[in-house]
Write a protein that holds these residues in place. Sequence first.
Motif, PDB file in Angstrom:
ATOM      1  N   SER A  30     -13.345 -32.810 -32.175  1.00 34.37           N
ATOM      2  CA  SER A  30     -12.174 -32.280 -31.490  1.00 34.37           C
ATOM      3  C   SER A  30     -11.958 -30.800 -31.837  1.00 34.37           C
ATOM      4  O   SER A  30     -11.671 -29.981 -30.954  1.00 34.37           O
ATOM      5  CB  SER A  30     -10.943 -33.103 -31.878  1.00 34.37           C
ATOM      6  OG  SER A  30      -9.787 -32.569 -31.304  1.00 34.37           O
TER       7      SER A  30
ATOM      8  N   PHE B 182     -14.587 -28.667 -30.041  1.00 34.06           N
ATOM      9  CA  PHE B 182     -14.224 -28.462 -28.637  1.00 34.06           C
ATOM     10  C   PHE B 182     -13.121 -27.420 -28.505  1.00 34.06           C
ATOM     11  O   PHE B 182     -13.172 -26.551 -27.645  1.00 34.06           O
ATOM     12  CB  PHE B 182     -13.778 -29.771 -27.993  1.00 34.06           C
ATOM     13  CG  PHE B 182     -14.869 -30.787 -27.789  1.00 34.06           C
ATOM     14  CD1 PHE B 182     -16.205 -30.422 -27.743  1.00 34.06           C
ATOM     15  CD2 PHE B 182     -14.554 -32.125 -27.640  1.00 34.06           C
ATOM     16  CE1 PHE B 182     -17.195 -31.366 -27.541  1.00 34.06           C
ATOM     17  CE2 PHE B 182     -15.542 -33.078 -27.431  1.00 34.06           C
ATOM     18  CZ  PHE B 182     -16.866 -32.691 -27.387  1.00 34.06           C
TER      19      PHE B 182
ATOM     20  N   ARG C 110     -12.051 -27.449 -22.830  1.00 39.20           N
ATOM     21  CA  ARG C 110     -10.943 -28.332 -22.476  1.00 39.20           C
ATOM     22  C   ARG C 110     -11.447 -29.511 -21.647  1.00 39.20           C
ATOM     23  O   ARG C 110     -12.456 -29.385 -20.938  1.00 39.20           O
ATOM     24  CB  ARG C 110      -9.893 -27.555 -21.676  1.00 39.20           C
ATOM     25  CG  ARG C 110      -9.398 -26.302 -22.349  1.00 39.20           C
ATOM     26  CD  ARG C 110      -8.482 -26.642 -23.513  1.00 39.20           C
ATOM     27  NE  ARG C 110      -8.046 -25.419 -24.180  1.00 39.20           N
ATOM     28  CZ  ARG C 110      -8.247 -25.187 -25.468  1.00 39.20           C
ATOM     29  NH1 ARG C 110      -8.853 -26.058 -26.219  1.00 39.20           N
ATOM     30  NH2 ARG C 110      -7.822 -24.072 -26.016  1.00 39.20           N
ATOM     31  N   PRO C 111     -10.759 -30.655 -21.721  1.00 44.72           N
ATOM     32  CA  PRO C 111     -11.172 -31.805 -20.906  1.00 44.72           C
ATOM     33  C   PRO C 111     -11.178 -31.462 -19.421  1.00 44.72           C
ATOM     34  O   PRO C 111     -10.264 -30.812 -18.925  1.00 44.72           O
ATOM     35  CB  PRO C 111     -10.101 -32.859 -21.205  1.00 44.72           C
ATOM     36  CG  PRO C 111      -9.475 -32.432 -22.477  1.00 44.72           C
ATOM     37  CD  PRO C 111      -9.573 -30.940 -22.527  1.00 44.72           C
TER      38      PRO C 111
ATOM     39  N   ALA D  88     -12.748 -33.278 -15.578  1.00 47.64           N
ATOM     40  CA  ALA D  88     -13.412 -34.425 -14.947  1.00 47.64           C
ATOM     41  C   ALA D  88     -14.845 -34.109 -14.537  1.00 47.64           C
ATOM     42  O   ALA D  88     -15.693 -34.997 -14.487  1.00 47.64           O
ATOM     43  CB  ALA D  88     -12.611 -34.880 -13.732  1.00 47.64           C
TER      44      ALA D  88
ATOM     45  N   GLN E   1     -16.988 -31.915 -16.078  1.00 49.14           N
ATOM     46  CA  GLN E   1     -17.823 -31.330 -17.125  1.00 49.14           C
ATOM     47  C   GLN E   1     -17.909 -32.272 -18.318  1.00 49.14           C
ATOM     48  O   GLN E   1     -16.970 -32.992 -18.628  1.00 49.14           O
ATOM     49  CB  GLN E   1     -17.235 -29.999 -17.585  1.00 49.14           C
ATOM     50  CG  GLN E   1     -17.239 -28.939 -16.517  1.00 49.14           C
ATOM     51  CD  GLN E   1     -16.606 -27.651 -17.023  1.00 49.14           C
ATOM     52  OE1 GLN E   1     -15.789 -27.656 -17.938  1.00 49.14           O
ATOM     53  NE2 GLN E   1     -16.993 -26.548 -16.426  1.00 49.14           N
ATOM     54  N   HIS E   2     -19.036 -32.230 -18.978  1.00 48.41           N
ATOM     55  CA  HIS E   2     -19.248 -33.032 -20.179  1.00 48.41           C
ATOM     56  C   HIS E   2     -19.187 -32.090 -21.378  1.00 48.41           C
ATOM     57  O   HIS E   2     -20.102 -31.314 -21.626  1.00 48.41           O
ATOM     58  CB  HIS E   2     -20.612 -33.732 -20.104  1.00 48.41           C
ATOM     59  CG  HIS E   2     -20.757 -34.833 -21.092  1.00 48.41           C
ATOM     60  ND1 HIS E   2     -20.721 -34.629 -22.445  1.00 48.41           N
ATOM     61  CD2 HIS E   2     -20.945 -36.159 -20.917  1.00 48.41           C
ATOM     62  CE1 HIS E   2     -20.889 -35.765 -23.075  1.00 48.41           C
ATOM     63  NE2 HIS E   2     -21.016 -36.719 -22.166  1.00 48.41           N
ATOM     64  N   ARG E   3     -18.082 -32.150 -22.124  1.00 48.30           N
ATOM     65  CA  ARG E   3     -17.861 -31.195 -23.213  1.00 48.30           C
ATOM     66  C   ARG E   3     -18.919 -31.262 -24.295  1.00 48.30           C
ATOM     67  O   ARG E   3     -19.275 -30.251 -24.886  1.00 48.30           O
ATOM     68  CB  ARG E   3     -16.485 -31.414 -23.837  1.00 48.30           C
ATOM     69  CG  ARG E   3     -15.366 -31.068 -22.877  1.00 48.30           C
ATOM     70  CD  ARG E   3     -14.027 -31.091 -23.533  1.00 48.30           C
ATOM     71  NE  ARG E   3     -13.674 -32.406 -24.062  1.00 48.30           N
ATOM     72  CZ  ARG E   3     -12.649 -32.628 -24.855  1.00 48.30           C
ATOM     73  NH1 ARG E   3     -11.870 -31.646 -25.221  1.00 48.30           N
ATOM     74  NH2 ARG E   3     -12.383 -33.830 -25.284  1.00 48.30           N
ATOM     75  N   ARG E   4     -19.448 -32.424 -24.551  1.00 45.72           N
ATOM     76  CA  ARG E   4     -20.470 -32.564 -25.592  1.00 45.72           C
ATOM     77  C   ARG E   4     -21.718 -31.756 -25.215  1.00 45.72           C
ATOM     78  O   ARG E   4     -22.299 -31.063 -26.052  1.00 45.72           O
ATOM     79  CB  ARG E   4     -20.804 -34.045 -25.747  1.00 45.72           C
ATOM     80  CG  ARG E   4     -21.276 -34.429 -27.098  1.00 45.72           C
ATOM     81  CD  ARG E   4     -21.291 -35.958 -27.185  1.00 45.72           C
ATOM     82  NE  ARG E   4     -21.994 -36.386 -28.353  1.00 45.72           N
ATOM     83  CZ  ARG E   4     -21.401 -36.832 -29.449  1.00 45.72           C
ATOM     84  NH1 ARG E   4     -20.095 -36.919 -29.508  1.00 45.72           N
ATOM     85  NH2 ARG E   4     -22.112 -37.204 -30.481  1.00 45.72           N
TER      86      ARG E   4
END
Length: 76
Positions: A49, A52, A58-59, A61, A63-66
């Motif tokens: 967390s 990130f 930021r979250p 829909a 995009q894959h943050r990892r």
Amino acid sequence: VARKRARGPLDELTERERAVLALIAEGLSNAAIGERMYLSPKTVEAHISQIFMKLNLRPAADQHRRVLAVLAYLRG
């Protein structure tokens, strides 16, 4: 050679956060990272967390943050 490198978002990460990000880049799951680093699942989640947040991921829909964090790591 003596010129200083511009600071980037990875410079904001702690040593432990960099280690967690390196293991993410190796493809390890949160559980595997916890086992490798002797950390609880909650601690691994907290580090991720913070990664990130510090990388300004930021979250979203679409995009894959990892994956984005790993790309930032590889560029750094």
